[in-house]
Write a protein that holds these residues in place. Sequence first.
Motif, short mmCIF file in Angstrom:
data_model
loop_
_atom_site.label_atom_id
_atom_site.label_comp_id
_atom_site.label_asym_id
_atom_site.label_seq_id
_atom_site.Cartn_x
_atom_site.Cartn_y
_atom_site.Cartn_z
N ILE A 1 0.81 -1.23 0.00
CA ILE A 1 0.00 0.00 0.00
C ILE A 1 0.84 1.28 0.00
N LEU B 1 -0.43 4.06 -2.06
CA LEU B 1 -1.68 4.68 -1.62
C LEU B 1 -1.42 5.80 -0.61
N LEU C 1 -6.12 2.27 6.39
CA LEU C 1 -6.74 1.41 5.38
C LEU C 1 -7.87 0.60 5.99
N THR D 1 -9.45 4.50 -3.13
CA THR D 1 -8.40 3.99 -2.25
C THR D 1 -8.82 2.66 -1.63
N GLY E 1 -6.96 -0.78 -2.00
CA GLY E 1 -6.56 -1.45 -0.76
C GLY E 1 -7.06 -2.88 -0.69
N ALA F 1 -4.82 -4.94 -2.76
CA ALA F 1 -3.57 -5.18 -2.05
C ALA F 1 -3.76 -6.27 -0.99
#
Length: 135
Positions: free
Chosen positions: A22, A25, A32, A96, A100, A103
């Motif tokens: 991340i 990000l 997150l 995002t 996330g 990820a």
Amino acid sequence: MESVVLLIRAGRIAVELLEKEIVPLAISVPQLSIVISLYEWGEMTASRLCEITMRDKANISSLLKKLETAGLVQMKKNTSDARSSFLSLTAKGKNTAELGLKAEAKVSKQLQKMSNKHPFPKEFLVEMIQKNSHS
């Protein structure tokens, strides 16, 4: 070695892997967690977010300030209770969250590969969290 110690160590490995994923990000793992919770559960109060994420109010408040400054979360006054606000994601926050989640999925696959001799205990972890959460 006891199961609790093993869980703590495994959690740290998972966090390290996720942190690497991340970096683009520009968000922390705890941030997150909040963004994904709002993405999956929708608009909610900070109190509800505390329950879902299993974090205390001071911690949530600090994380929310950073997320609001970053333009990921917005607060809207609760018209029926002036003491609370509703939290939701902005368009940037939703994007995002989606990145996330990708990820997280990548890290989950990495963890599954690490445990190739034994099944990854995802179901056990989910059950444990559900039984011990306040939601």
